[in-house]
Design a protein around this motif. Structure first.
Motif, PDB file in Angstrom:
ATOM      1  N   GLN A  20       0.812  -1.230   0.000  1.00  0.00           N
ATOM      2  CA  GLN A  20       0.000   0.000   0.000  1.00  0.00           C
ATOM      3  C   GLN A  20       0.834   1.263   0.000  1.00  0.00           C
ATOM      4  OE1 GLN A  20      -1.463   0.782   4.334  1.00  0.00           O
ATOM      5  NE2 GLN A  20      -2.291  -1.176   3.720  1.00  0.00           N
ATOM      6  N   TYR A  21       2.095   1.185   0.469  1.00  0.00           N
ATOM      7  CA  TYR A  21       2.913   2.392   0.486  1.00  0.00           C
ATOM      8  C   TYR A  21       3.769   2.523  -0.767  1.00  0.00           C
ATOM      9  CZ  TYR A  21       6.328  -1.035   2.114  1.00  0.00           C
ATOM     10  OH  TYR A  21       7.116  -2.133   2.229  1.00  0.00           O
ATOM     11  N   CYS A  22       3.810   1.471  -1.548  1.00  0.00           N
ATOM     12  CA  CYS A  22       4.715   1.457  -2.693  1.00  0.00           C
ATOM     13  C   CYS A  22       3.939   1.519  -4.010  1.00  0.00           C
ATOM     14  CB  CYS A  22       5.566   0.196  -2.627  1.00  0.00           C
ATOM     15  SG  CYS A  22       6.863   0.093  -3.868  1.00  0.00           S
ATOM     16  N   GLY A  63      13.477  -3.969  -7.983  1.00  0.00           N
ATOM     17  CA  GLY A  63      12.362  -3.817  -8.889  1.00  0.00           C
ATOM     18  C   GLY A  63      11.416  -2.724  -8.388  1.00  0.00           C
ATOM     19  N   GLY A  64      10.128  -2.828  -8.738  1.00  0.00           N
ATOM     20  CA  GLY A  64       9.282  -3.978  -8.873  1.00  0.00           C
ATOM     21  C   GLY A  64       9.822  -5.179  -8.086  1.00  0.00           C
ATOM     22  N   GLU A  65       9.537  -6.350  -8.585  1.00  0.00           N
ATOM     23  CA  GLU A  65      10.033  -7.543  -7.908  1.00  0.00           C
ATOM     24  C   GLU A  65      11.005  -8.269  -8.852  1.00  0.00           C
ATOM     25  OE1 GLU A  65      10.330  -8.905  -5.019  1.00  0.00           O
ATOM     26  OE2 GLU A  65      11.224 -10.639  -5.989  1.00  0.00           O
ATOM     27  N   PRO A  66      12.286  -8.266  -8.522  1.00  0.00           N
ATOM     28  CA  PRO A  66      13.274  -8.828  -9.459  1.00  0.00           C
ATOM     29  C   PRO A  66      13.039 -10.300  -9.788  1.00  0.00           C
ATOM     30  CG  PRO A  66      14.273  -8.387  -7.309  1.00  0.00           C
ATOM     31  CD  PRO A  66      12.925  -7.743  -7.300  1.00  0.00           C
ATOM     32  N   ILE A 114      15.467  -8.704   2.216  1.00  0.00           N
ATOM     33  CA  ILE A 114      14.089  -9.157   2.030  1.00  0.00           C
ATOM     34  C   ILE A 114      13.158  -8.209   2.777  1.00  0.00           C
ATOM     35  CG2 ILE A 114      12.480 -11.045   2.505  1.00  0.00           C
ATOM     36  CD1 ILE A 114      14.996 -12.923   2.352  1.00  0.00           C
ATOM     37  N   SER A 115      12.110  -7.780   2.097  1.00  0.00           N
ATOM     38  CA  SER A 115      11.153  -6.890   2.752  1.00  0.00           C
ATOM     39  C   SER A 115      10.228  -7.725   3.626  1.00  0.00           C
ATOM     40  CB  SER A 115      10.322  -6.155   1.703  1.00  0.00           C
ATOM     41  OG  SER A 115      11.175  -5.370   0.922  1.00  0.00           O
ATOM     42  N   LEU A 116      10.149  -7.363   4.875  1.00  0.00           N
ATOM     43  CA  LEU A 116       9.240  -8.068   5.784  1.00  0.00           C
ATOM     44  C   LEU A 116       8.684  -7.030   6.757  1.00  0.00           C
ATOM     45  CD1 LEU A 116       8.225 -10.965   6.703  1.00  0.00           C
ATOM     46  CD2 LEU A 116       9.909 -10.753   8.526  1.00  0.00           C
ATOM     47  N   VAL A 158      12.228  -3.310   6.931  1.00  0.00           N
ATOM     48  CA  VAL A 158      10.915  -3.017   7.506  1.00  0.00           C
ATOM     49  C   VAL A 158      10.611  -1.535   7.305  1.00  0.00           C
ATOM     50  CG1 VAL A 158       9.525  -3.033   9.612  1.00  0.00           C
ATOM     51  CG2 VAL A 158      11.405  -4.679   9.349  1.00  0.00           C
ATOM     52  N   VAL A 159       9.541  -1.215   6.607  1.00  0.00           N
ATOM     53  CA  VAL A 159       9.087   0.175   6.533  1.00  0.00           C
ATOM     54  C   VAL A 159       8.053   0.345   7.649  1.00  0.00           C
ATOM     55  CG1 VAL A 159       7.913   1.926   5.139  1.00  0.00           C
ATOM     56  CG2 VAL A 159       9.447   0.286   4.049  1.00  0.00           C
ATOM     57  N   VAL A 160       8.301   1.279   8.542  1.00  0.00           N
ATOM     58  CA  VAL A 160       7.411   1.415   9.702  1.00  0.00           C
ATOM     59  C   VAL A 160       6.334   2.458   9.407  1.00  0.00           C
ATOM     60  CG1 VAL A 160       7.301   1.908  12.166  1.00  0.00           C
ATOM     61  CG2 VAL A 160       9.316   0.796  11.209  1.00  0.00           C
ATOM     62  N   PHE A 188       9.382   5.751   6.488  1.00  0.00           N
ATOM     63  CA  PHE A 188       8.393   5.784   5.400  1.00  0.00           C
ATOM     64  C   PHE A 188       8.558   7.087   4.601  1.00  0.00           C
ATOM     65  CE2 PHE A 188       3.550   6.367   4.707  1.00  0.00           C
ATOM     66  CZ  PHE A 188       3.644   5.863   3.421  1.00  0.00           C
ATOM     67  N   MET A 189       8.617   6.966   3.294  1.00  0.00           N
ATOM     68  CA  MET A 189       8.840   8.161   2.443  1.00  0.00           C
ATOM     69  C   MET A 189       7.616   8.457   1.582  1.00  0.00           C
ATOM     70  SD  MET A 189      12.590   7.550   0.836  1.00  0.00           S
ATOM     71  CE  MET A 189      12.295   5.873   0.400  1.00  0.00           C
ATOM     72  N   PRO A 190       7.399   9.728   1.324  1.00  0.00           N
ATOM     73  CA  PRO A 190       6.250  10.115   0.499  1.00  0.00           C
ATOM     74  C   PRO A 190       6.576  10.032  -0.988  1.00  0.00           C
ATOM     75  CG  PRO A 190       7.375  12.067   1.271  1.00  0.00           C
ATOM     76  CD  PRO A 190       8.152  10.911   1.808  1.00  0.00           C
TER      77      PRO A 190
HETATM   78  N1  SAM Z   1       9.963  -6.021  -4.505  1.00  0.00           N
HETATM   79  C1  SAM Z   1      11.168  -5.871  -3.773  1.00  0.00           C
HETATM   80  C2  SAM Z   1      10.861  -5.744  -2.301  1.00  0.00           C
HETATM   81  O1  SAM Z   1       9.723  -5.859  -1.898  1.00  0.00           O
HETATM   82  O2  SAM Z   1      11.795  -5.582  -1.524  1.00  0.00           O
HETATM   83  C3  SAM Z   1      12.087  -4.766  -4.242  1.00  0.00           C
HETATM   84  C4  SAM Z   1      11.479  -3.447  -4.606  1.00  0.00           C
HETATM   85  S1  SAM Z   1      10.877  -2.481  -3.259  1.00  0.00           S
HETATM   86  C5  SAM Z   1      10.412  -1.027  -4.125  1.00  0.00           C
HETATM   87  C6  SAM Z   1      12.378  -2.054  -2.442  1.00  0.00           C
HETATM   88  C7  SAM Z   1      12.253  -1.469  -1.064  1.00  0.00           C
HETATM   89  O3  SAM Z   1      11.631  -0.209  -1.141  1.00  0.00           O
HETATM   90  C8  SAM Z   1      11.436  -2.304  -0.110  1.00  0.00           C
HETATM   91  O4  SAM Z   1      12.199  -2.591   1.031  1.00  0.00           O
HETATM   92  C9  SAM Z   1      10.269  -1.395   0.231  1.00  0.00           C
HETATM   93  O5  SAM Z   1       9.825  -1.605   1.529  1.00  0.00           O
HETATM   94  C10 SAM Z   1      10.893  -0.026   0.043  1.00  0.00           C
HETATM   95  N2  SAM Z   1       9.889   1.025  -0.156  1.00  0.00           N
HETATM   96  C11 SAM Z   1       8.952   1.096  -1.107  1.00  0.00           C
HETATM   97  N3  SAM Z   1       8.203   2.215  -0.974  1.00  0.00           N
HETATM   98  C12 SAM Z   1       8.694   2.883   0.098  1.00  0.00           C
HETATM   99  C13 SAM Z   1       8.359   4.102   0.760  1.00  0.00           C
HETATM  100  N4  SAM Z   1       7.387   4.875   0.333  1.00  0.00           N
HETATM  101  N5  SAM Z   1       9.078   4.466   1.830  1.00  0.00           N
HETATM  102  C14 SAM Z   1      10.103   3.701   2.269  1.00  0.00           C
HETATM  103  N6  SAM Z   1      10.475   2.548   1.694  1.00  0.00           N
HETATM  104  C15 SAM Z   1       9.781   2.126   0.630  1.00  0.00           C
END
Ligand code: SAM
Length: 328
Positions: A20-22, A63-66, A114-116, A158-160, A188-190
């Motif tokens: 939802q944030y991405c 990515g996206g998701e590599p 890994i995003s978790l 972890v994005v909080v 968390f970034m806008p």
């Molecule tokens: N799909 C992969 C993943 O989920 O890690 C790689 C791409 S994702 C865009 C890379 C990183 O960007 C992730 O760790 C994600 O949590 C972070 N990210 C995406 N949008 C963000 C936001 N608005 N603020 C902070 N981190 C963000």
């Protein structure tokens, strides 16, 4: 500034999650058409003939998701075997990792992030936009497999987000206690998500550190990494805790990176859109490689100005591209 030697390469702008944030619900995400993605050959040409000659030696695939890119293992192998490559890593959501971890390792990948964002399946599914079958278990299996296969360091991002997963900070930090897992809390970034950002806001890293300090204590890491994270450790823990504080702190002077999007745009700074170069169009229209190298060299010279002077223009939430499109 640090030498700029680190390139984050987005392999594809599509993702099998819809965090939802991405990639916010309702956002008008225009995916790059297949024919506009850099092919593996184009990517390798740029890496070998443009980026390495101007000084890039460290690469991260994102990515996206590599992992949704079918030739991801071949790309890993091609970059890992270049003699100039000093470091190759990947950022993934791990949904497809359990099946691919060994192949990626055998192809030469050693470091993975890994995003978790949550340990609670229902919260995780809410964040990642899973409808129907939960995505949490396959991701957890992917993490465990990567750990068994031997990825080291294994980092969890972890994005909080206030009111969503901020109550889990201690549980997530606890993952660093018994295993050599490195947890990275990211402010968390806008970017491409003004609605959610305005609604939720962000939590600064020091607030999180204070919570952790009160429970276990927290020592400052001995070694500062090359990246933007401030590294700490719970006393006696096997892993570390990193804090990436791009909202509360300006770490432009430590920035060592540029980003290449899946459709070939080279971006010198995450937080603003100044100075980008369309390398794919240039390559396909026959611009000689020495000219591309020159353009990238000039951009490298401009980067300090772009980072410092234009930084504030990037924190307004008005971005043409989301993180998934830029290559996070
Ligand atoms: N799909 C992969 C993943 O989920 O890690 C790689 C791409 S994702 C865009 C890379 C990183 O960007 C992730 O760790 C994600 O949590 C972070 N990210 C995406 N949008 C963000 C936001 N608005 N603020 C902070 N981190 C963000």
């Amino acid at each position: 500034m640090n030498p700029i030697d680190y390139l984050r390469i987005s392999l594809v702008d599509r993702c099998n999650f819809r965090c939802q944030y991405c990639m916010p619900e309702g956002a008008d995400l225009q995916y790059v058409l297949q024919q506009n993605l850099l092919t593996q050959d184009e990517l390798m040409l740029l890496v070998q003939e443009v980026f390495i000659p101007v000084g890039f030696t460290r690469f991260r695939l994102t990515g996206g998701e590599p992992l949704v890119r079918p030739d991801v293992v071949e790309i890993v192998r091609s970059i890992a075997t270049l003699p100039e490559t000093q470091d190759l890593s990947m950022t993934t959501n791990a949904f497809l990792l359990a099946d691919l971890a060994q192949e990626l390792y055998d192809a030469g990948l050693r470091r993975i992030n890994i995003s978790l964002d949550s340990l609670k399946p229902e919260v995780f599914d809410q964040i990642t936009g899973s409808r129907g079958r939960s995505r949490w278990q396959p991701v957890w299996d992917g993490i465990q497999t990567a750990y068994r296969v031997g990825f080291n360091p294994l980092k969890l991002n972890v994005v909080v987000i206030p009111g969503v997963n901020d109550t889990e900070v201690l549980d997530l930090a606890a993952l660093s206690l018994d295993r050599e897992w490195h947890i990275r809390f990211i402010e968390f970034m806008p970017i491409g998500n003004d609605g959610l950002f305005q609604d939720r806001g962000w939590i600064n890293s020091e607030t999180l550190r204070q919570q952790i300090r009160e429970k276990w204590g927290l020592t400052e890491g001995q070694v500062r990494g090359n990246g933007p994270a401030d590294v700490f450790q719970i006393p006696g823990a096997k892993g570390t805790l990193g804090f990436i504080s791009q909202m509360s702190e300006c770490f432009c002077d430590r920035c060592n990176r540029m980003r290449l999007s899946a459709d070939g745009w080279l971006r010198p700074c995450l937080l603003n859109e100044t100075g980008q170069i369309d390398l794919r169009t240039a390559l396909r229209s026959g611009v000689p490689l020495y000219e591309l190298r020159q353009q990238v060299r000039e951009l490298l010279m401009l980067k300090p100005d772009i980072n410092y002077k234009d930084r504030d223009s990037g924190t307004t939430g008005r971005y043409a591209r989301t993180m998934s499109q830029i290559g996070g």
